[in-house]
Write an enzyme that holds these catalytic residues in place. Structure first.
Site, PDB file in Angstrom:
ATOM      1  N   LYS A  22       0.908  -1.179   0.043  1.00 18.41           N
ATOM      2  CA  LYS A  22       0.030   0.023  -0.154  1.00 18.41           C
ATOM      3  C   LYS A  22       0.763   1.277   0.311  1.00 18.41           C
ATOM      4  CE  LYS A  22      -2.977   2.731   3.226  1.00 18.41           C
ATOM      5  NZ  LYS A  22      -3.861   2.649   4.472  1.00 18.41           N
TER       6      LYS A  22
HETATM    7  C1  5RP Z   1      -1.989   4.619   8.278  1.00 19.10           C
HETATM    8  C2  5RP Z   1      -2.870   3.666   7.334  1.00 19.10           C
HETATM    9  C3  5RP Z   1      -4.076   4.238   7.212  1.00 19.10           C
HETATM   10  O1  5RP Z   1      -4.866   2.935   6.915  1.00 19.10           O
HETATM   11  C4  5RP Z   1      -4.063   5.118   5.654  1.00 19.10           C
HETATM   12  O2  5RP Z   1      -3.436   6.243   5.761  1.00 19.10           O
HETATM   13  C5  5RP Z   1      -5.270   4.826   4.821  1.00 19.10           C
HETATM   14  O3  5RP Z   1      -6.052   5.968   5.037  1.00 19.10           O
HETATM   15  P1  5RP Z   1      -6.279   7.174   4.111  1.00 19.10           P
HETATM   16  O4  5RP Z   1      -7.102   7.122   3.010  1.00 19.10           O
HETATM   17  O5  5RP Z   1      -7.270   7.929   5.263  1.00 19.10           O
HETATM   18  O6  5RP Z   1      -5.047   7.854   3.964  1.00 19.10           O
HETATM   19  O7  5RP Z   1      -2.289   2.809   6.844  1.00 19.10           O
HETATM   20  O8  5RP Z   1      -0.574   4.225   8.056  1.00 19.10           O
END
Ligand code: 5RP
Length: 268
Positions: A170
């Protein structure tokens, strides 16, 4: 890959495109706007998410145990917004992840951060345990305040995560995002980042999909929207139906004004 791990990964990545609902923010920032009462926020969104990413605390207290929604369990933490964010450890054991019927575990890595090595070793440890027990690992390429979110940096972080054995990565969308995806041998999903106007968040999702992302792991741009259910449905239509940002936004607006059908995307 063993059947159990394949099955878990298929539950999370499905057809290769996914809408993961990220509601794990409280693990370092406490009662995040929109998640003050996590159960209330999560329940109406869950039917439209392909999976949900959260901590064990929120899972146990705020999600119906009868839910069949695949769980991506956040297992790194130990730092808060008051301190150095990269100073994380593994907070949840693999046995606990299995007990909670998780379909994958998620861990942050902080490439270039003060605790780069520890965070990469957290990932390595989880991948080893994941291989032993059949649990896929999602690596989150978290960025510190001082780090650039450009393609050069994100490609570096994503590639390291994949080389360490993560099955899904991610990260953030950026200019020249195709370079990030092309140099990462496992699926890449994008975070939504800070709340922006709905139209912009849909543009982000559409651009990421066009650039080869496998979906989104989105939080604030969904649960902080004035219409969270409309927004997740709009995001779904972009990810799963190839709707343009304009099409998805117009369906969302129509819904808000009560003038027309909601985005056509149906619950997963
Ligand atoms: C923090 C994360 C969160 O899940 C991530 O930030 C995803 O959420 P957003 O779309 O609000 O950024 O992994 O480390």
């Amino acid at each position: 890959m063993d059947w159990g791990k394949q099955n878990r990964l298929a539950r999370v990545m499905g057809t290769g495109k996914t809408v993961m609902l990220a509601v794990d923010h409280g693990y370092f920032q406490g009662p995040t706007t929109g998640l003050e009462n996590p159960g209330k926020t999560i329940a109406p969104l869950l039917p439209y998410a392909d999976s949900v990413m959260l901590t064990r605390g929120v899972l146990r207290t705020s999600v119906d145990a009868a839910s069949e929604k695949p769980v991506v369990l956040r297992v790194s933490g130990g730092a808060s917004i008051l301190k150095e964010l990269s100073d994380e450890g593994v907070t949840t054991s693999i046995e606990e992840a299995l007990r909670l019927n998780a379909s994958a575990v998620a861990v942050s890595i902080f490439v270039g951060g003060d605790h780069e090595k520890e965070s990469l070793m957290n990932l390595a440890k989880l991948v080893d345990e994941g291989e032993r027990y059949g649990m896929p690992v999602l690596a989150v390429t978290a960025v510190g305040r001082e780090m650039n979110r450009d393609a050069r940096y994100l490609a570096l972080a994503c590639r390291i995560a994949a080389e360490m054995g993560a099955q899904v990565v991610k990260t953030y969308h950026c200019e020249d995002f195709r370079r990030v995806v092309d140099s990462c041998p496992v699926p890449v999903v994008i975070a939504g980042g800070k709340k922006t106007p709905e139209r912009d968040a849909l543009e982000l999702a559409a651009k990421a999909m066009a650039d080869g992302a496998s979906g989104v792991d989105m939080g604030r741009n969904i649960f902080q929207s004035a219409d969270p259910v409309g927004m997740i449905r709009a995001v779904r239509s972009v990810v799963h139906e190839g709707a343009s940002a304009a099409e998805a936004f117009s369906a969302l607006e129509g819904r808000t004004k009560g003038q027309g059908p909601a985005p056509s995307s149906s619950p997963g």
